[in-house]
Design a protein around this motif. Structure first.
Motif, short mmCIF file in Angstrom:
data_model
loop_
_atom_site.label_atom_id
_atom_site.label_comp_id
_atom_site.label_asym_id
_atom_site.label_seq_id
_atom_site.Cartn_x
_atom_site.Cartn_y
_atom_site.Cartn_z
N HIS A 269 0.74 -1.12 0.01
CA HIS A 269 0.21 -0.20 0.02
C HIS A 269 1.10 1.32 0.00
O HIS A 269 1.47 1.56 0.94
CB HIS A 269 -0.83 -0.01 1.14
CG HIS A 269 -1.95 1.23 1.03
ND1 HIS A 269 -2.96 1.22 2.18
CD2 HIS A 269 -2.21 1.99 0.51
CE1 HIS A 269 -3.83 1.88 1.96
NE2 HIS A 269 -3.38 2.75 0.77
N LYS A 277 -10.40 -0.81 2.56
CA LYS A 277 -9.15 -1.37 2.81
C LYS A 277 -9.05 -2.76 2.44
O LYS A 277 -8.31 -3.55 2.92
CB LYS A 277 -8.78 -1.10 4.38
CG LYS A 277 -8.70 0.16 4.73
CD LYS A 277 -7.88 0.04 6.36
CE LYS A 277 -7.96 1.88 6.92
NZ LYS A 277 -7.50 1.59 8.41
N ARG A 278 -9.58 -2.98 1.35
CA ARG A 278 -9.60 -4.41 0.56
C ARG A 278 -9.31 -4.23 -0.88
O ARG A 278 -9.44 -3.38 -1.56
CB ARG A 278 -10.95 -4.96 0.70
CG ARG A 278 -11.69 -5.24 1.87
CD ARG A 278 -10.56 -6.15 2.99
NE ARG A 278 -11.24 -6.72 3.88
CZ ARG A 278 -11.01 -6.25 5.18
NH1 ARG A 278 -10.12 -5.10 5.20
NH2 ARG A 278 -11.38 -6.64 6.28
N ALA A 300 -6.78 -8.20 2.53
CA ALA A 300 -6.87 -7.14 3.53
C ALA A 300 -5.79 -6.19 3.70
O ALA A 300 -4.72 -6.95 3.94
CB ALA A 300 -7.36 -7.61 4.97
N LEU A 301 -5.67 -5.03 3.44
CA LEU A 301 -4.52 -4.03 3.26
C LEU A 301 -4.30 -3.80 4.82
O LEU A 301 -5.06 -3.22 5.67
CB LEU A 301 -5.02 -2.87 2.35
CG LEU A 301 -5.30 -3.14 1.02
CD1 LEU A 301 -5.72 -2.06 0.25
CD2 LEU A 301 -4.14 -4.07 0.34
N THR A 302 -2.88 -3.64 5.07
CA THR A 302 -2.20 -3.24 6.32
C THR A 302 -1.33 -2.27 5.91
O THR A 302 -0.81 -2.01 4.79
CB THR A 302 -1.86 -4.22 7.13
OG1 THR A 302 -0.68 -5.12 6.71
CG2 THR A 302 -2.99 -5.45 7.47
N ASP A 303 -0.62 -1.62 7.00
CA ASP A 303 0.61 -0.79 6.65
C ASP A 303 1.83 -1.74 6.29
O ASP A 303 2.46 -1.19 5.75
CB ASP A 303 0.85 -0.20 8.15
CG ASP A 303 -0.10 0.83 8.47
OD1 ASP A 303 -0.82 1.40 7.58
OD2 ASP A 303 -0.14 1.21 9.55
N GLU A 304 1.87 -2.95 6.60
CA GLU A 304 2.72 -3.87 6.22
C GLU A 304 2.49 -4.49 4.75
O GLU A 304 1.21 -4.50 4.67
CB GLU A 304 3.27 -4.73 7.17
CG GLU A 304 3.50 -4.49 8.53
CD GLU A 304 4.74 -3.61 8.48
OE1 GLU A 304 5.64 -4.14 7.66
OE2 GLU A 304 4.93 -2.48 9.24
N GLU A 305 3.35 -4.98 4.08
CA GLU A 305 3.10 -5.59 2.91
C GLU A 305 2.38 -7.04 3.07
O GLU A 305 2.93 -7.57 3.95
CB GLU A 305 4.29 -5.65 2.12
CG GLU A 305 5.23 -6.62 2.57
CD GLU A 305 6.48 -6.69 1.64
OE1 GLU A 305 6.76 -5.83 0.82
OE2 GLU A 305 7.55 -7.74 1.84
N THR A 306 1.63 -7.45 2.23
CA THR A 306 0.89 -8.61 2.34
C THR A 306 1.43 -9.56 1.09
O THR A 306 1.58 -9.17 0.28
CB THR A 306 -0.55 -8.39 2.05
OG1 THR A 306 -1.23 -7.32 2.78
CG2 THR A 306 -1.47 -9.73 2.10
N ALA A 345 1.28 4.57 10.54
CA ALA A 345 0.13 3.94 11.73
C ALA A 345 0.17 5.36 12.44
O ALA A 345 -1.14 5.44 13.03
CB ALA A 345 0.73 2.88 12.35
#
Length: 427
Positions: A269, A277-278, A300-306, A345
């Motif tokens: 992201h 956030k998807r 599901a997107l987060t601050d870390e890479e998926t 964050a």
């Protein structure tokens, strides 16, 4: 007059070995007199006596054409130019362009086919070869070029080139069926279907004013991403998208022929707000075959890479691709944006992200605003003509000077518009 000129220059080059710069004065004098036969005698004598220079092989066909020599003589002169140069794909492409300039289309097409055999992944021989093959009505060459485009051409304008290749093959299939060659027509259709298959296709979609990046870590340790749009494992980045336009919010990477093994799909992201956030990740394997499978999953997107792992069990590629030093896709410099993930964050990070997005917006009439991207043109200069670089080294006792001279002779023979492996359209 011609016989005398041949004898004079034969005798001269048999007894003299001029320095490269000493060729210019006598040839200039002949050229200013417009004595084309004399110029031909000069150039041929120099070549016969092992004193040929690159520019001689380029000037000789022009002088022969002005002297109205036979087509066979002009063709032999142009082909001798290819023999003089280092035999590689680039020199073959240049020689073919030179032949096209003199309307020697069959020979040029032959060189394009030879060039493609040296590096089948390079798109230019197929794109330029198809044009000549259709003009010459050479069905075998049309089939070679069109199938090559469908299999190997993945430039920014690949959709147009693929459509032209498909139309050429459909026309060929129809023509073969019309004359009763049903088996050959069926073979063309089968080859076209096989050329359009992909080992793997990966598409990431999202909604919102945001940018996501797709990075593929391949079985041999290489990457396919925005920074590496063509990878040794056979991957090609076809689209790098960003919001807010929904038609642009997707990333696509295709593997026409891929290495067998495990692929780690990384989703980053980069910036902006993604709806819910998807994102939607679609992986299609063995596309266009009876074994085609498609798997879609919500990310599901987060601050870390998926990271998503995908196993390809039957990749058709056995050897890594040789990547050209020239970039593959014609794209402007990356828009000025913080690609190290401005989404953080902390509240401070979110504020920085919003400030960053505001600086990228352009006002529109009526109060509407949308994201804008700035581009900076990059101008490259192509040198043409003669140049000389020199360097000197003085001995420790200051008695001797050792000189190193590097002459360069370059000439732009023709300019074509086509797409490069890893560069896009060249004009």
């Amino acid at each position: 007059m011609q016989g005398n000129a041949v004898e004079v220059w034969d005798k001269f080059f048999a007894t003299h070995t001029p320095q490269p710069i000493e060729f210019h004065a006598p040839f200039k004098a002949i050229f200013e007199l417009k004595d084309h036969e004399g110029a031909i005698a000069f150039l041929e004598a120099a070549i016969r006596h092992g004193q040929g220079r690159t520019w001689m092989y380029e000037v000789l066909p022009l002088e022969m054409q002005l002297a109205e020599r036979s087509t066979d003589d002009i063709e032999r002169a142009m082909l001798s130019r290819s023999d003089f140069r280092t035999v590689d794909q680039s020199s073959m492409m240049l020689s073919a362009a030179y032949l096209v300039r003199f309307q020697q289309l069959p020979r040029a097409l032959h060189l394009y086919r030879q060039a493609s055999s040296l590096n089948p992944a390079r798109p230019e021989p197929y794109a330029l070869g198809l044009r000549l093959a259709k003009k010459l009505k050479d069905n075998d060459a049309v089939q070679w070029a069109a199938l090559g485009i469908l299999s190997h051409v993945w430039t920014t304008d690949h959709q147009l080139l693929h459509r032209q290749a498909e139309n050429a093959l459909l026309d060929l299939e129809q023509e073969l069926s019309r004359v009763g060659k049903t088996a050959e027509a069926k073979a063309v259709a089968e080859k076209m279907a096989a050329a359009k298959t992909h080992d793997m296709q990966i598409i990431l979609r999202w909604q919102g004013e945001a940018d996501l990046d797709l990075i593929i870590e391949e079985p041999n340790g290489t990457l396919c991403s925005l920074q590496h749009p063509q990878s040794p494992a056979g991957g090609v980045l076809l689209h790098d998208g960003m919001g807010p336009r929904q038609t642009e919010t997707y990333e696509e990477i295709v593997y026409p022929q891929a290495l067998t093994g495990t692929y780690r799909i990384k989703i980053q992201h980069v910036w902006g707000r993604v709806v819910a956030k998807r994102a939607l990740l679609t992986v299609t394997q063995y596309k266009g075959t009876d074994s085609e499978t498609t798997k879609t999953q919500v990310i599901a997107l987060t601050d870390e890479e998926t990271v998503v792992r995908v196993q390809l069990k039957q990749g058709r590629r056995t050897q890594p691709v040789t990547i050209s030093a020239v970039p593959h896709m014609a794209r402007p410099p990356v828009p000025v944006r913080n690609r190290s993930r401005i989404v953080q964050a902390s509240a401070q990070g979110r504020q920085a992200r919003d400030d960053f997005l505001r600086t990228r917006r352009l006002a529109k009439p009526g109060g509407n605003r949308r994201a804008g991207v700035g581009y900076q043109p990059v101008i490259s200069v192509i040198p043409e003509g003669s140049s000389l670089s020199a360097s000197a080294v003085i001995s420790a006792d200051r008695r001797y000077v050792r000189m190193r001279l590097t002459p360069t002779f370059s000439q732009v023979t023709d300019v074509f518009t086509f797409s490069f492996l890893n560069t896009g359209s060249g004009n």
